[in-house]
Scaffold this active site. Sequence first.
Site, PDB file in Angstrom:
ATOM      1  N   LYS A 149      47.259   1.254 103.100  1.00  0.00           N
ATOM      2  CA  LYS A 149      46.284   1.882 102.199  1.00  0.00           C
ATOM      3  C   LYS A 149      45.404   2.873 102.951  1.00  0.00           C
ATOM      4  O   LYS A 149      45.218   3.999 102.499  1.00  0.00           O
ATOM      5  CB  LYS A 149      45.396   0.823 101.527  1.00  0.00           C
ATOM      6  CG  LYS A 149      46.154  -0.156 100.657  1.00  0.00           C
ATOM      7  CD  LYS A 149      45.210  -1.075  99.881  1.00  0.00           C
ATOM      8  CE  LYS A 149      44.363  -1.948 100.777  1.00  0.00           C
ATOM      9  NZ  LYS A 149      45.113  -3.005 101.472  1.00  0.00           N
TER      10      LYS A 149
ATOM     11  N   ARG B   9      39.571  -6.216  94.138  1.00  0.00           N
ATOM     12  CA  ARG B   9      40.462  -7.168  94.794  1.00  0.00           C
ATOM     13  C   ARG B   9      40.604  -8.449  93.996  1.00  0.00           C
ATOM     14  O   ARG B   9      41.346  -9.329  94.397  1.00  0.00           O
ATOM     15  CB  ARG B   9      39.844  -7.520  96.140  1.00  0.00           C
ATOM     16  CG  ARG B   9      40.674  -7.143  97.348  1.00  0.00           C
ATOM     17  CD  ARG B   9      39.849  -7.546  98.540  1.00  0.00           C
ATOM     18  NE  ARG B   9      40.522  -7.504  99.778  1.00  0.00           N
ATOM     19  CZ  ARG B   9      40.551  -6.463 100.603  1.00  0.00           C
ATOM     20  NH1 ARG B   9      40.009  -5.312 100.249  1.00  0.00           N
ATOM     21  NH2 ARG B   9      41.137  -6.562 101.767  1.00  0.00           N
TER      22      ARG B   9
ATOM     23  N   ARG C  75      47.928  -3.098 115.066  1.00  0.00           N
ATOM     24  CA  ARG C  75      47.034  -2.031 114.584  1.00  0.00           C
ATOM     25  C   ARG C  75      45.822  -1.905 115.508  1.00  0.00           C
ATOM     26  O   ARG C  75      45.228  -2.886 115.928  1.00  0.00           O
ATOM     27  CB  ARG C  75      46.563  -2.362 113.163  1.00  0.00           C
ATOM     28  CG  ARG C  75      45.462  -1.432 112.676  1.00  0.00           C
ATOM     29  CD  ARG C  75      45.315  -1.462 111.205  1.00  0.00           C
ATOM     30  NE  ARG C  75      44.655  -2.663 110.724  1.00  0.00           N
ATOM     31  CZ  ARG C  75      44.382  -2.874 109.432  1.00  0.00           C
ATOM     32  NH1 ARG C  75      44.732  -1.982 108.521  1.00  0.00           N
ATOM     33  NH2 ARG C  75      43.791  -3.973 109.055  1.00  0.00           N
TER      34      ARG C  75
ATOM     35  N   ARG D 217      40.644  -5.097 115.177  1.00  0.00           N
ATOM     36  CA  ARG D 217      39.761  -5.762 114.223  1.00  0.00           C
ATOM     37  C   ARG D 217      39.747  -7.275 114.402  1.00  0.00           C
ATOM     38  O   ARG D 217      40.784  -7.893 114.624  1.00  0.00           O
ATOM     39  CB  ARG D 217      40.205  -5.414 112.800  1.00  0.00           C
ATOM     40  CG  ARG D 217      39.526  -4.176 112.273  1.00  0.00           C
ATOM     41  CD  ARG D 217      40.115  -3.708 110.995  1.00  0.00           C
ATOM     42  NE  ARG D 217      40.219  -4.764 109.985  1.00  0.00           N
ATOM     43  CZ  ARG D 217      40.615  -4.535 108.738  1.00  0.00           C
ATOM     44  NH1 ARG D 217      40.941  -3.315 108.367  1.00  0.00           N
ATOM     45  NH2 ARG D 217      40.696  -5.521 107.886  1.00  0.00           N
TER      46      ARG D 217
ATOM     47  N   ARG E   5      44.789 -13.747 105.260  1.00  0.00           N
ATOM     48  CA  ARG E   5      44.527 -12.597 104.376  1.00  0.00           C
ATOM     49  C   ARG E   5      45.703 -12.337 103.445  1.00  0.00           C
ATOM     50  O   ARG E   5      45.511 -11.947 102.295  1.00  0.00           O
ATOM     51  CB  ARG E   5      44.194 -11.357 105.206  1.00  0.00           C
ATOM     52  CG  ARG E   5      42.754 -11.413 105.755  1.00  0.00           C
ATOM     53  CD  ARG E   5      42.554 -10.522 106.957  1.00  0.00           C
ATOM     54  NE  ARG E   5      42.801  -9.131 106.672  1.00  0.00           N
ATOM     55  CZ  ARG E   5      43.243  -8.248 107.568  1.00  0.00           C
ATOM     56  NH1 ARG E   5      43.488  -8.624 108.816  1.00  0.00           N
ATOM     57  NH2 ARG E   5      43.433  -7.006 107.221  1.00  0.00           N
TER      58      ARG E   5
HETATM   59  P1  ADP Z   1      42.673  -5.042 104.548  1.00  0.00           P
HETATM   60  O1  ADP Z   1      43.012  -4.239 105.755  1.00  0.00           O
HETATM   61  O2  ADP Z   1      43.018  -6.488 104.663  1.00  0.00           O
HETATM   62  O3  ADP Z   1      43.118  -4.449 103.280  1.00  0.00           O
HETATM   63  P2  ADP Z   1      39.820  -4.376 104.294  1.00  0.00           P
HETATM   64  O4  ADP Z   1      39.520  -3.575 105.481  1.00  0.00           O
HETATM   65  O5  ADP Z   1      39.920  -3.695 102.986  1.00  0.00           O
HETATM   66  O6  ADP Z   1      41.126  -5.233 104.563  1.00  0.00           O
HETATM   67  O7  ADP Z   1      38.753  -5.574 104.146  1.00  0.00           O
HETATM   68  C1  ADP Z   1      38.476  -6.469 105.201  1.00  0.00           C
HETATM   69  C2  ADP Z   1      37.713  -7.684 104.683  1.00  0.00           C
HETATM   70  O8  ADP Z   1      36.512  -7.273 104.004  1.00  0.00           O
HETATM   71  C3  ADP Z   1      38.437  -8.545 103.643  1.00  0.00           C
HETATM   72  O9  ADP Z   1      39.323  -9.495 104.227  1.00  0.00           O
HETATM   73  C4  ADP Z   1      37.263  -9.201 102.916  1.00  0.00           C
HETATM   74  O10 ADP Z   1      36.694 -10.263 103.660  1.00  0.00           O
HETATM   75  C5  ADP Z   1      36.244  -8.098 102.851  1.00  0.00           C
HETATM   76  N1  ADP Z   1      36.413  -7.275 101.622  1.00  0.00           N
HETATM   77  C6  ADP Z   1      36.718  -5.956 101.572  1.00  0.00           C
HETATM   78  N2  ADP Z   1      36.804  -5.537 100.294  1.00  0.00           N
HETATM   79  C7  ADP Z   1      36.555  -6.620  99.515  1.00  0.00           C
HETATM   80  C8  ADP Z   1      36.507  -6.860  98.117  1.00  0.00           C
HETATM   81  N3  ADP Z   1      36.739  -5.869  97.227  1.00  0.00           N
HETATM   82  N4  ADP Z   1      36.221  -8.105  97.676  1.00  0.00           N
HETATM   83  C9  ADP Z   1      35.980  -9.098  98.525  1.00  0.00           C
HETATM   84  N5  ADP Z   1      36.017  -8.964  99.864  1.00  0.00           N
HETATM   85  C10 ADP Z   1      36.293  -7.747 100.364  1.00  0.00           C
END
Ligand code: ADP
Length: 207
Positions: free
Chosen positions: A15, A89, A128, A154, A165
Amino acid sequence: MSKIVILVGPPGSGKGTQAEFITKRFGVPQISTGDMLRAAKRSGTLDPKILAIMDSGKLVPDEAIIDLIEKRLVEADTKSGFLLDGFPRTVPQAEALDALLAKKGLKLDAVIQLDVPRELLEERLVNRRTDKTTGKIYHLVYNPPPAGADLEHRADDQPETVKKRQDVYEAQTAALLPYYEAKKLLRRVDGVGKPEEITLRLEAALS
Ligand code: ADP
């Protein structure tokens, strides 16, 4: 005409990488709730409870995220549209977004599902790295960072947390797909291949 697009896909589906293409192509900002939370973490303004939830790979409570989005969407740069990455989400987040857009007289153009089989995702995340200064995303093997880059791995990209996740995605976020399919907004894009190939598929899906 504003362009409002949502990118949905499991962690590691690309994404963030593909968001760059959409923001350039449509001249809209990328709104990533994950990036916003990490920025708050870096500046020391993130509630420690929320930080612990993030680092464990679970979802932050809906109210906190919806509040974050509501505040972001009043900013001037969202006037011609925006790309949502990592939000919504959960179905309650999607419903809150619908209500927010309706209040503003806006409508969603498309929801892009980046489809990548689970076996490929873990390997992508464990390799990553993000450039701390530019935010650019690299893969140690397929898209290696330049020598001397100041890189970050990260906290939630460790193998056990990555599995968690993925489970959270399947249990809570995958429910968004039928939600948007019912609204005829869902477009599925195969997320396996080189980033440039996937960009071409995205371009076709959005045209
Ligand atoms: P990924 O690379 O897993 O898609 P993100 O960088 O978007 O992850 O998000 C990292 C973390 O931030 C998630 O695992 C969650 O804990 C929190 N987070 C981000 N966006 C949301 C959301 N819309 N609702 C709930 N938690 C979120």
